[in-house]
Design an enzyme around this catalytic site. Structure first.
Site, mmCIF file in Angstrom:
data_model
loop_
_atom_site.group_PDB
_atom_site.id
_atom_site.type_symbol
_atom_site.label_atom_id
_atom_site.label_comp_id
_atom_site.label_asym_id
_atom_site.label_seq_id
_atom_site.Cartn_x
_atom_site.Cartn_y
_atom_site.Cartn_z
ATOM 1 N N HIS B 76 0.847 -1.198 0.000
ATOM 2 C CA HIS B 76 0.000 0.000 0.000
ATOM 3 C C HIS B 76 0.883 1.249 0.000
ATOM 4 O O HIS B 76 0.698 2.160 -0.807
ATOM 5 C CB HIS B 76 -0.930 0.001 1.214
ATOM 6 C CG HIS B 76 -1.566 1.340 1.489
ATOM 7 N ND1 HIS B 76 -2.520 1.892 0.677
ATOM 8 C CD2 HIS B 76 -1.354 2.250 2.480
ATOM 9 C CE1 HIS B 76 -2.883 3.078 1.156
ATOM 10 N NE2 HIS B 76 -2.179 3.330 2.247
ATOM 11 N N ASP B 105 6.420 21.697 -26.405
ATOM 12 C CA ASP B 105 6.408 20.333 -25.865
ATOM 13 C C ASP B 105 7.457 20.292 -24.762
ATOM 14 O O ASP B 105 8.041 21.318 -24.410
ATOM 15 C CB ASP B 105 6.727 19.292 -26.959
ATOM 16 C CG ASP B 105 6.186 17.909 -26.590
ATOM 17 O OD1 ASP B 105 6.477 17.439 -25.469
ATOM 18 O OD2 ASP B 105 5.461 17.315 -27.411
ATOM 19 N N TRP B 146 7.119 -0.011 3.958
ATOM 20 C CA TRP B 146 7.601 0.711 2.774
ATOM 21 C C TRP B 146 8.997 1.274 3.009
ATOM 22 O O TRP B 146 9.712 1.581 2.069
ATOM 23 C CB TRP B 146 6.637 1.811 2.346
ATOM 24 C CG TRP B 146 6.814 3.119 3.043
ATOM 25 C CD1 TRP B 146 6.303 3.485 4.251
ATOM 26 C CD2 TRP B 146 7.558 4.267 2.577
ATOM 27 N NE1 TRP B 146 6.688 4.757 4.570
ATOM 28 C CE2 TRP B 146 7.457 5.270 3.554
ATOM 29 C CE3 TRP B 146 8.301 4.544 1.422
ATOM 30 C CZ2 TRP B 146 8.071 6.519 3.431
ATOM 31 C CZ3 TRP B 146 8.906 5.793 1.307
ATOM 32 C CH2 TRP B 146 8.786 6.757 2.295
ATOM 33 N N SER B 172 13.106 6.236 -13.863
ATOM 34 C CA SER B 172 11.977 6.959 -14.419
ATOM 35 C C SER B 172 11.882 8.357 -13.809
ATOM 36 O O SER B 172 11.739 9.352 -14.527
ATOM 37 C CB SER B 172 10.700 6.162 -14.170
ATOM 38 O OG SER B 172 9.580 6.964 -14.376
ATOM 39 N N SER B 173 11.991 8.431 -12.479
ATOM 40 C CA SER B 173 11.872 9.731 -11.814
ATOM 41 C C SER B 173 12.993 10.671 -12.216
ATOM 42 O O SER B 173 12.769 11.859 -12.432
ATOM 43 C CB SER B 173 11.949 9.563 -10.296
ATOM 44 O OG SER B 173 10.788 8.986 -9.832
ATOM 45 N N HIS B 256 13.170 11.876 3.637
ATOM 46 C CA HIS B 256 12.553 13.138 4.028
ATOM 47 C C HIS B 256 12.331 14.079 2.853
ATOM 48 O O HIS B 256 11.218 14.562 2.664
ATOM 49 C CB HIS B 256 13.229 13.820 5.214
ATOM 50 C CG HIS B 256 12.246 14.766 5.810
ATOM 51 N ND1 HIS B 256 11.207 14.339 6.591
ATOM 52 C CD2 HIS B 256 12.049 16.085 5.612
ATOM 53 C CE1 HIS B 256 10.431 15.360 6.860
ATOM 54 N NE2 HIS B 256 10.918 16.428 6.293
ATOM 55 N N GLU B 258 11.829 13.173 0.011
ATOM 56 C CA GLU B 258 10.760 12.495 -0.728
ATOM 57 C C GLU B 258 9.372 12.985 -0.305
ATOM 58 O O GLU B 258 8.495 13.187 -1.136
ATOM 59 C CB GLU B 258 10.871 10.978 -0.524
ATOM 60 C CG GLU B 258 9.694 10.153 -1.030
ATOM 61 C CD GLU B 258 9.520 10.167 -2.536
ATOM 62 O OE1 GLU B 258 10.479 10.534 -3.243
ATOM 63 O OE2 GLU B 258 8.427 9.817 -3.010
ATOM 64 N N TYR B 260 8.605 15.858 0.726
ATOM 65 C CA TYR B 260 8.376 17.192 0.135
ATOM 66 C C TYR B 260 8.189 17.102 -1.359
ATOM 67 O O TYR B 260 7.472 17.913 -1.957
ATOM 68 C CB TYR B 260 9.493 18.154 0.532
ATOM 69 C CG TYR B 260 9.452 18.423 2.012
ATOM 70 C CD1 TYR B 260 8.314 18.986 2.569
ATOM 71 C CD2 TYR B 260 10.481 18.052 2.851
ATOM 72 C CE1 TYR B 260 8.224 19.182 3.930
ATOM 73 C CE2 TYR B 260 10.390 18.249 4.214
ATOM 74 C CZ TYR B 260 9.267 18.809 4.749
ATOM 75 O OH TYR B 260 9.173 18.992 6.095
ATOM 76 N N SER B 271 -1.725 27.056 -5.157
ATOM 77 C CA SER B 271 -1.403 28.462 -5.418
ATOM 78 C C SER B 271 -1.905 28.932 -6.775
ATOM 79 O O SER B 271 -1.990 30.126 -7.028
ATOM 80 C CB SER B 271 0.108 28.695 -5.333
ATOM 81 O OG SER B 271 0.597 28.259 -4.088
ATOM 82 N N HIS B 305 15.071 13.045 12.210
ATOM 83 C CA HIS B 305 13.913 13.147 13.106
ATOM 84 C C HIS B 305 12.980 11.945 12.941
ATOM 85 O O HIS B 305 12.059 11.785 13.718
ATOM 86 C CB HIS B 305 13.153 14.482 12.928
ATOM 87 C CG HIS B 305 12.459 14.644 11.618
ATOM 88 N ND1 HIS B 305 12.349 15.847 10.989
ATOM 89 C CD2 HIS B 305 11.830 13.770 10.815
ATOM 90 C CE1 HIS B 305 11.688 15.702 9.858
ATOM 91 N NE2 HIS B 305 11.361 14.445 9.736
ATOM 92 N N HIS B 306 13.243 11.132 11.915
ATOM 93 C CA HIS B 306 12.493 9.871 11.800
ATOM 94 C C HIS B 306 13.120 8.793 12.680
ATOM 95 O O HIS B 306 12.638 7.670 12.726
ATOM 96 C CB HIS B 306 12.496 9.385 10.353
ATOM 97 C CG HIS B 306 11.809 10.308 9.408
ATOM 98 N ND1 HIS B 306 10.464 10.233 9.140
ATOM 99 C CD2 HIS B 306 12.267 11.368 8.691
ATOM 100 C CE1 HIS B 306 10.128 11.176 8.273
ATOM 101 N NE2 HIS B 306 11.200 11.890 7.983
ATOM 102 N N THR B 331 6.463 26.882 6.154
ATOM 103 C CA THR B 331 5.166 26.253 5.897
ATOM 104 C C THR B 331 4.035 27.164 6.382
ATOM 105 O O THR B 331 3.015 27.323 5.708
ATOM 106 C CB THR B 331 5.087 24.875 6.589
ATOM 107 O OG1 THR B 331 6.295 24.182 6.324
ATOM 108 C CG2 THR B 331 3.926 24.069 6.070
ATOM 109 N N LYS B 334 3.366 29.882 3.966
ATOM 110 C CA LYS B 334 2.525 29.483 2.833
ATOM 111 C C LYS B 334 1.045 29.476 3.203
ATOM 112 O O LYS B 334 0.207 29.980 2.459
ATOM 113 C CB LYS B 334 2.949 28.099 2.315
ATOM 114 C CG LYS B 334 4.355 28.079 1.762
ATOM 115 C CD LYS B 334 4.592 26.906 0.839
ATOM 116 C CE LYS B 334 3.840 27.045 -0.461
ATOM 117 N NZ LYS B 334 4.528 27.857 -1.467
ATOM 118 N N ARG B 453 1.927 1.313 15.141
ATOM 119 C CA ARG B 453 1.530 1.154 13.743
ATOM 120 C C ARG B 453 2.004 -0.195 13.213
ATOM 121 O O ARG B 453 2.797 -0.885 13.829
ATOM 122 C CB ARG B 453 2.094 2.292 12.900
ATOM 123 C CG ARG B 453 3.599 2.299 12.805
ATOM 124 C CD ARG B 453 4.109 3.574 12.177
ATOM 125 N NE ARG B 453 4.042 3.519 10.729
ATOM 126 C CZ ARG B 453 4.929 4.123 9.925
ATOM 127 N NH1 ARG B 453 5.929 4.827 10.433
ATOM 128 N NH2 ARG B 453 4.814 4.037 8.622
#
Lengths: 382, 528
Positions: B76, B105, B146, B172-173, B256, B258, B260, B271, B305-306, B331, B334, B453
């Site tokens: 998932h 293009d 994951w 790909s990315s 991290h 990722e 963002y 926006s 921080h993870h 943040t 924004k 979790r």
């Protein structure tokens, strides 16, 4: 048309408002919040958590009120005419600096709490905790060391479609065969490590959580102010039975603790003497002890199944090549484990007698019919 | 075939059938492919989420065994991150970046085709082991979360499938990002300076740099796992002198930024939409750009921080706490800017605006819990509980996903030439909103009360909230079929869209006819 859609909008906002109201109210009650901590540093963490929470609530109310007000008032259907302001250095500087100041106000108490939380010096006693797939091993020194796994009744109930109504079981999934026993009002230092993958040791009421990592010895500490039973669980995904390795701590008075520890020491010495003696055991004795280890302390059934049938992708033992083949290979697999798989090395978890018994059991249960293994064989293979 | 001949006659002509899609180099076709691919992945990842929620509906194991459950949580997460959210943003970039900067293009059309067509193979490889068991329930898909922490992931039999799938996703990315950067930096219409670019283009430019910086790090992490498993190295194996915590440092140095990567383009979409429906210019354009850039920079220096509970030195924990809470500043800027854009505007609430405003509200809640999680001593309690699950679904579902849906609804009339059905759009929005909150809000409470979790079964005191979450999840999941219906209906027909589509629309894409012609801006527009 636009009236109708105003209506939907308003309903949605009312719903959102109710939702936010629920948050504010419910967090004040403990069953929706952290359980009440039982030590000073836990209470500090709790207060810090509430401080940040209320700061968020206040800012949230400010921002959401502004947005909701403009959603209601500044809409085209109300004849609102768009203004054309689109920047203001003054405002933008203010709302950059104000959050910054708030953060400093939070960081100061957080720093002091964090330093206390990580200070494991001057401990009164040390207990070594080893995470294993999927149980805990507690080590008090002087040979007092035991495995704590999910209580067998709970384990039976939690199997897929067990037919047992788990809602009738007290403390479902939070009961073990052997509790961790600690004295109250002492600074207890835990040394944490693991024999296989990463686990994490957490008892919510102690406000203490630390990872048990193979190759590392982590430290954490707690004190317990009140006698009682405290329950926690593993909090780092450690494979299939991650949800089934609870931690149960019984906090007792210092006198009771010392008495308990003395008894454990005597029992540990007796068990070591029994296992060390080069006695030759009968097949029946080995089978009986082996079954107990297989279904209890060893936890073998967790992957290999109560009848050796194998669970999910894990190998079955009934009729397997290893369990019916050469004893030396079988001993090697159990004692040293299989690197790169979930099969752990049991040399540190079980003594020679227990290993000989469980291997004999695996070789002679469920229709298997192979040689028996004596403690001396295991000792020779170590 | 002479090039001069095709040049004049190629307008709106393209091969038909499967060849059009296999060989296309057209940014609109590729954008469409990306968006459909991501929708399929969204449905697949969503179905897996429903298996998780169904199992957690009540305590005890009723539907799947714990290994299968772990496989569901793992797939998932991976499918939603790499299959649904990221490709959807690339799809939106493909469609919109050329239209918004006035380019004909993408800069590298053939690479564009390749970067899309890698994806279905990567996804297949990721999911394939699920079907390699003796029966469906003994599937052998990845079941290590994951985040695939070592050494747990090293116990996985079919690790190579996972590793090569991630490599392909990374190729790909990276190719997609190179293309987007090349397009934005080289192909803007004359007069469009960097500080005149639409916010969506800005956020994607920054996101693309983040991707190029961190996808190789991810590739490195999985490669080290691969050699540990199959070639006897010991990067992460303590028994061979390796370090399991090193894995987490490497992973989160990718992980991290990722998160963002998954939120910044959504900020860009919001926006675009809020000014359109507030009929007012975006407040603080320059500070929005600087805020996005600051968030991107900070994302590189907060990864641990993870990992507050892995046993870092206290000085390290203090540093990562301070750096992390700093993210709240840009943040907050924004959010304040969006709220101020709405202030004294003249607002209407068509579907895209509902999604945009919903995103601002709910993302803010996710931001608040993020601030709470950043406070290290409290994080020791929150870490790896459902509080974290609630937090990141508030930012990724009601931030990234809602942002994507907002963007799709906003630009759909430009793509199809037809207006979507407003009633269906609103129904979809409200049902999703209710379902989403019903699913994830109670998770804050289950987490605080102590439910870890990635648990396939749980103690009885968590039963009520889990039940509510499951009901919410089914409402949320099945509501997405409304979106599928709405989009197909809109492609097939409906009220014709005008060129501007929205009364308050602004920007180059709205100067084109609706639907946007197959080849647009052959002659670059002039920006005053």
């Amino acid at each position: 048309m636009s009236f109708k859609h105003n209506n939907i909008m308003t309903k949605g906002l009312v719903l959102l408002g109710l939702w936010l109201g629920v948050v504010g109210q419910s967090v004040a009650e403990y069953n929706l919040n952290f359980p009440e901590p039982v030590n000073a540093v836990g209470r500090e963490i709790y207060d810090l958590h509430m401080l940040v929470f209320w700061i968020c609530v206040v800012i949230g109310i400010g921002v959401f009120t502004m947005m909701i007000y403009s959603i209601i008032k500044h809409r085209k259907s109300k004849g609102a005419v768009p203004s054309d302001f689109h920047e203001s250095a003054k405002v933008e500087v203010v709302w950059t600096i104000v959050p910054f100041i708030i953060l400093i106000a939070v960081a100061i108490p957080a720093t002091s709490t964090l330093i206390k939380l990580e200070d494991t010096s001057d401990a009164d006693l040390t207990i070594k905790v080893t995470g294993l797939q999927w149980k805990w091993k507690y080590d008090y020194g002087d040979g007092v060391s035991y495995i704590s796994s999910l209580h067998p009744d709970h384990n039976k109930a939690r199997q897929l479609n067990s037919g047992i109504d788990v809602t009738k079981i007290d403390n479902y999934l939070l009961e073990v065969d052997n509790e961790l026993v600690v004295p109250i009002n002492k600074k207890i230092r835990f040394l944490l490590t693991s024999d296989d993958v990463i686990h994490s040791f957490w008892v919510p009421k102690f406000a203490m959580k630390k990872d048990a990592i193979p190759g590392y010895v982590n430290e954490t500490w707690t004190t317990v102010e009140k006698e009682g039973v405290y329950r926690g669980q593993c909090t780092e995904l450690c494979g299939k039975d991650h949800a089934f390795m609870p931690i149960v701590v019984r906090a007792v008075s210092e006198g009771d603790y010392n008495a308990w520890l003395a008894k454990q020491k005597t029992a540990a010495a007796a068990a070591a003497a029994e296992a060390a003696a080069d006695k030759v055991w009968s097949k029946e004795d080995l089978m009986a002890r082996g079954e107990a280890v297989y279904k209890g302390k060893g936890g073998c059934f967790g992957c290999h199944g109560a009848n050796g049938e194998g669970v999910a992708t894990f190998p079955k033992l009934a009729g397997s090549a290893i369990a019916t083949g050469d004893a030396a290979k079988h001993i090697d697999v159990v004692v040293n484990g299989v690197p790169g798989t979930a099969m752990a090395a049991y040399s540190g978890q079980l003594n020679d007698l227990e290993l000989a018994a469980v291997i004999t059991y695996e070789r002679n249960a469920w229709g298997n019919n192979a040689s028996i293994v004596q403690p001396a064989d295991v000792k020779a293979a170590r | 075939m002479s090039e001069t001949m095709t040049h004049d006659t190629h307008h709106d002509e393209h091969p038909s059938g499967i060849k059009r899609w296999l060989f296309t180099t057209n940014h609109k076709d590729i954008g469409t492919l990306y968006l459909w691919f991501s929708f399929i992945m969204f449905m697949l990842g969503g179905a897996m989420a429903l298996v998780i929620r169904a199992e957690l509906f009540q305590p005890g194991m009723q539907i799947v065994d714990p290994n299968f459950f772990n496989m569901m949580t793992t797939l998932h997460g991976l499918i939603m991150v790499f299959g649904a959210i990221m490709p959807a943003f690339v799809g939106l970039a493909n469609w919109q970046v050329p239209l918004m900067i006035g380019a004909p293009d993408m800069a590298l059309p053939r690479m564009n085709n390749w970067s899309f067509w890698i994806l279905p193979f990567a996804a297949t490889m990721l999911v394939a082991p699920m079907f390699m068991g003796d029966n469906f329930m003994s599937g052998q898909g990845p079941a290590f979360g994951w985040t695939f922490y070592a050494p747990l992931s090293g116990q996985y039999d079919k690790l190579a499938f996972f590793v090569f799938a991630v490599h392909l996703l990374g190729f790909s990315s990276i190719m997609g990002s190179i293309n987007i950067i090349a397009t934005i930096l080289n192909m803007r219409a004359p007069g469009m300076t960097l500080m005149k670019m639409p916010m969506f283009v800005w956020t994607w430019l920054i996101t693309a740099f983040l991707l190029i910086a961190v996808m190789p790090v991810l590739a490195g992490a999985v490669t080290m796992l691969l050699t540990d498993k199959y070639f006897g190295t010991s990067f992460f194996d303590a028994a061979g002198g390796g370090d399991p915590v090193l894995f987490q440092h490497v992973f989160w140095f990718f992980g991290h930024p990722e998160v963002y990567i998954m939120i910044l383009p959504a900020f860009g979409i919001i926006s675009e939409i809020i000014p359109t429906f507030a009929r007012k210019k975006l407040f603080g354009y320059a500070s929005m750009v600087y805020a996005v850039a600051s968030i991107a920079f900070l994302s590189f220096i907060v990864w641990a921080h993870h990992m507050f509970t892995v046993g870092m030195p206290v000085a390290g924990e203090l540093y990562f706490m301070y750096a992390t809470v700093m993210i709240a500043v840009p943040t907050a800027v924004k959010v304040f800017n969006w709220a101020t854009t709405m202030w004294r505007g003249s607002m209407t609430f068509e579907t895209p605006m509902l999604w945009a405003v919903g995103t601002v509200f709910l993302f803010t809640i996710g931001g608040f819990t993020g601030l709470m999680l950043g406070v290290a001593p409290a994080d020791f309690q929150y870490h790896d509980t459902y509080f974290v699950v609630a937090h990141f679904h508030y930012v990724l579902v009601s931030g990234a996903l809602f942002g994507i849906i907002a963007g799709v609804m906003y630009w759909l009339p430009k793509w199809t030439g037809n207006m979507y059905n407003e009633g269906l759009g609103k129904l979809h929005f409200w049902l999703t909103m209710i379902g989403m909150n019903l699913t994830f809000f109670p998770m804050h409470f289950t987490g605080l009360a102590g439910m870890p979790r990635r648990y396939s079964d749980y103690p009885l005191q968590f039963a009520e909230f889990n039940q509510i979450s499951t009901i919410g999840a089914f409402i949320f999941g099945f509501s997405q079929l409304i979106m599928l219906y709405l989009i197909i209906k809109c492609i097939k027909g409906g009220e014709k869209a005008t060129d501007e589509v929205w009364e308050g629309s602004h920007g180059l894409e709205w100067t084109l006819p609706s639907p946007a012609p197959y080849h647009s801006f052959d002659t670059a527009p002039e920006i005053k």
